[in-house]
Write a protein that holds these residues in place. Structure first.
Motif, PDB file in Angstrom:
ATOM      1  N   GLU A   1       1.612   5.624   4.546  1.00 54.92           N
ATOM      2  CA  GLU A   1       2.814   5.821   5.031  1.00 54.92           C
ATOM      3  C   GLU A   1       2.761   5.044   6.524  1.00 54.92           C
ATOM      4  O   GLU A   1       1.629   4.967   7.112  1.00 54.92           O
ATOM      5  CB  GLU A   1       3.344   6.893   5.445  1.00 54.92           C
ATOM      6  CG  GLU A   1       4.880   7.064   6.073  1.00 54.92           C
ATOM      7  CD  GLU A   1       6.003   6.303   5.351  1.00 54.92           C
ATOM      8  OE1 GLU A   1       5.935   5.156   5.321  1.00 54.92           O
ATOM      9  OE2 GLU A   1       6.585   6.957   4.814  1.00 54.92           O
ATOM     10  N   ALA A   2       3.791   4.243   6.780  1.00 59.67           N
ATOM     11  CA  ALA A   2       3.955   3.418   8.072  1.00 59.67           C
ATOM     12  C   ALA A   2       4.728   4.368   9.106  1.00 59.67           C
ATOM     13  O   ALA A   2       5.723   4.799   8.724  1.00 59.67           O
ATOM     14  CB  ALA A   2       4.490   2.197   8.016  1.00 59.67           C
TER      15      ALA A   2
ATOM     16  N   GLN B   1       4.390  -1.498   8.734  1.00 62.35           N
ATOM     17  CA  GLN B   1       4.931  -1.519   7.276  1.00 62.35           C
ATOM     18  C   GLN B   1       3.880  -2.471   6.313  1.00 62.35           C
ATOM     19  O   GLN B   1       3.250  -1.934   5.178  1.00 62.35           O
ATOM     20  CB  GLN B   1       6.476  -1.895   7.005  1.00 62.35           C
ATOM     21  CG  GLN B   1       7.005  -0.615   7.608  1.00 62.35           C
ATOM     22  CD  GLN B   1       8.573  -1.089   7.804  1.00 62.35           C
ATOM     23  OE1 GLN B   1       8.968  -1.948   8.847  1.00 62.35           O
ATOM     24  NE2 GLN B   1       9.259  -1.148   7.132  1.00 62.35           N
TER      25      GLN B   1
ATOM     26  N   HIS C   1       2.655   3.215  -1.099  1.00 60.10           N
ATOM     27  CA  HIS C   1       3.071   3.229  -0.068  1.00 60.10           C
ATOM     28  C   HIS C   1       4.420   3.982  -0.166  1.00 60.10           C
ATOM     29  O   HIS C   1       5.534   3.395  -0.707  1.00 60.10           O
ATOM     30  CB  HIS C   1       3.393   1.693   0.412  1.00 60.10           C
ATOM     31  CG  HIS C   1       4.138   1.737   1.650  1.00 60.10           C
ATOM     32  ND1 HIS C   1       4.722   0.402   2.108  1.00 60.10           N
ATOM     33  CD2 HIS C   1       4.201   2.525   2.868  1.00 60.10           C
ATOM     34  CE1 HIS C   1       5.406   0.519   3.171  1.00 60.10           C
ATOM     35  NE2 HIS C   1       5.072   1.866   3.558  1.00 60.10           N
TER      36      HIS C   1
ATOM     37  N   ASP D   1       6.978   4.646   1.905  1.00 61.18           N
ATOM     38  CA  ASP D   1       7.740   3.451   2.624  1.00 61.18           C
ATOM     39  C   ASP D   1       9.004   4.412   3.069  1.00 61.18           C
ATOM     40  O   ASP D   1      10.237   3.955   2.286  1.00 61.18           O
ATOM     41  CB  ASP D   1       8.067   2.430   1.489  1.00 61.18           C
ATOM     42  CG  ASP D   1       8.833   1.302   2.404  1.00 61.18           C
ATOM     43  OD1 ASP D   1       9.058   1.483   3.562  1.00 61.18           O
ATOM     44  OD2 ASP D   1       9.109   0.367   1.517  1.00 61.18           O
TER      45      ASP D   1
ATOM     46  N   THR E   1      12.350   1.818   3.722  1.00 59.26           N
ATOM     47  CA  THR E   1      13.126   1.590   2.718  1.00 59.26           C
ATOM     48  C   THR E   1      13.925   2.610   1.814  1.00 59.26           C
ATOM     49  O   THR E   1      14.999   2.682   1.533  1.00 59.26           O
ATOM     50  CB  THR E   1      12.281   0.997   1.644  1.00 59.26           C
ATOM     51  OG1 THR E   1      11.760  -0.314   2.337  1.00 59.26           O
ATOM     52  CG2 THR E   1      13.158   0.399   0.266  1.00 59.26           C
TER      53      THR E   1
ATOM     54  N   THR F   1      14.404   5.410  10.828  1.00 55.19           N
ATOM     55  CA  THR F   1      14.623   4.748   9.583  1.00 55.19           C
ATOM     56  C   THR F   1      16.028   4.439   9.350  1.00 55.19           C
ATOM     57  O   THR F   1      16.352   3.237   8.508  1.00 55.19           O
ATOM     58  CB  THR F   1      14.291   5.589   8.172  1.00 55.19           C
ATOM     59  OG1 THR F   1      15.032   6.741   8.239  1.00 55.19           O
ATOM     60  CG2 THR F   1      12.613   5.995   8.353  1.00 55.19           C
TER      61      THR F   1
ATOM     62  N   GLU G   1      15.819  -2.085   9.418  1.00 57.43           N
ATOM     63  CA  GLU G   1      15.443  -1.533   8.135  1.00 57.43           C
ATOM     64  C   GLU G   1      16.178  -1.247   7.179  1.00 57.43           C
ATOM     65  O   GLU G   1      17.502  -1.209   7.261  1.00 57.43           O
ATOM     66  CB  GLU G   1      14.594  -0.097   8.516  1.00 57.43           C
ATOM     67  CG  GLU G   1      13.777  -0.134   9.645  1.00 57.43           C
ATOM     68  CD  GLU G   1      12.521  -1.032   9.651  1.00 57.43           C
ATOM     69  OE1 GLU G   1      12.226  -1.546   8.359  1.00 57.43           O
ATOM     70  OE2 GLU G   1      11.761  -1.561  10.714  1.00 57.43           O
TER      71      GLU G   1
END
Length: 365
Positions: A88-89, A142, A156, A158, A161, A200, A258
């Protein structure tokens, strides 16, 4: 990136996926809902302010809800199996929560974090069995996370997203449903405003969609750091980037738009400087008798502006916002005077302004 799955491996992993979902659901059943705190505003008799205290989750922040949703989404999508490395970022809190769920399922976890992430968050990730990969450029987290996942054949997850689609915005105990359930016996059971930040964009998307789906008149305000891209994009859809300056408020504000950010569900955007956010967090910490994080300070500044406007118009109503995480995670940064001085930040005037608002109910920039 999703780990490759063929028909045979999918069938073999099905029983493990069922077990994993059961583990997460059992953990949820052991947890109670988070508190809705009434913040005393003695000078504003007709305006009520509440903070949804997300710091009481097992992993200490609002991101616990997101991490649970992301893991369930990935499991049910067939992207995570018994041997998948999850990557994960994150600026810290999401990674802390995801490390918790990865450990629960016996999966390796790697967090790609900006190198300025508070050391308390790094320690929490590592204590939960996660590994941290720090990068100098926060805007690259990311792409680096996607590359690491590809190199190790992992997934990932994410958050940037999938946050807005992994959470069921119609209900299923999302944060909006919880707020409205807890407000039922209050003097103003339907809030006039809900105020939240965006990291996010998943929380604002969930709340905004919930308000529309249940046809509530409540309006949604985005509280956003000055350097962030989100408020710029809300005002002008052609703008997709922030100012390029660093943001010291971890967890909210992004240098770019994002995929999970949904501007059309937001009714108002309030821009808050870092020093104002930190000063507000410090003032609120004294008011509550406990430390809160910087993003809670960002939310509080937006709440103060709205409350002052409502009072000037003679309006009565309720404002609900989010206490995102504990300030103990920022003892070495936002609550460290030497750290602030190194960055040329003097938050004393902002702290005094918020303390005055909490006591006297008036606000001036």
């Amino acid at each position: 990136m999703h780990a490759p799955q063929g028909p045979d491996s999918t069938r073999q992993d099905q029983s493990w996926v069922h077990w994993a979902i059961g583990r997460i659901e059992a953990d949820y059943a052991r947890s109670s809902d988070t508190h809705l705190l009434a913040v005393p505003l003695p000078a504003l008799a007709h305006i009520a302010l509440y903070l949804k205290d997300e710091s009481s989750h097992p992993t200490g922040s609002l991101k616990h809800r997101l991490a649970r949703s992301l893991f369930l989404h990935a499991l049910c999508s067939g992207w995570i199996g018994p041997d998948t490395t999850v990557v994960e970022a994150s600026s810290g809190s999401t990674a802390v929560s995801e490390a918790y769920f990865a450990r629960m399922l016996g999966l390796p976890f790697i967090a790609v974090i900006p190198e300025h992430t508070a050391r308390e968050k790094i320690a929490a990730i590592e204590a939960l069995g996660g590994a941290c990969h720090a990068v100098a450029d926060p805007g690259s987290v990311q792409s680096v996370a996607a590359r690491i996942a590809a190199e190790c054949g992992g997934h990932h997850i994410d958050q940037f997203t999938y946050a807005e689609r992994a959470t069921d915005w119609r209900g299923n105990n999302n944060i909006a449903e919880s707020i409205f359930a807890q407000m039922r016996r209050e003097p103003h059971p339907v809030p006039t405003w809900i105020v939240c930040g965006a990291g996010t964009g998943g929380t604002s998307a969930t709340i905004g969609r919930y308000l529309r789906y249940f046809r509530h008149p409540t309006r949604l305000c985005l509280a956003d750091p000055e350097a962030s891209a989100f408020h710029r994009h809300w005002h002008d859809r052609a703008v997709a980037a922030g100012s390029g300056e660093p943001c010291l408020i971890e967890g909210i504000g992004r240098p770019r738009i994002e995929a999970s950010f949904v501007p059309t569900v937001i009714d108002r955007a309030e821009v808050v400087g870092d020093a104002a956010s930190i000063g507000a967090a410090r003032a609120l910490s004294r008011h509550l008798g406990r430390r809160v994080g910087g993003s809670t300070g960002t939310n509080l500044v937006a709440c103060a502006r709205i409350a002052a406007e409502m009072a000037a118009r003679g309006e009565a109503g309720a404002i609900v916002s989010i206490l995102c995480d504990s300030g103990e995670r920022y003892a070495s940064t936002l609550y460290n005077d030497a750290w602030l001085a190194e960055r040329g930040l003097d938050c004393s005037a902002h702290e005094a302004r918020m303390a005055h608002f909490l006591a006297a109910g008036t606000w001036s920039e």
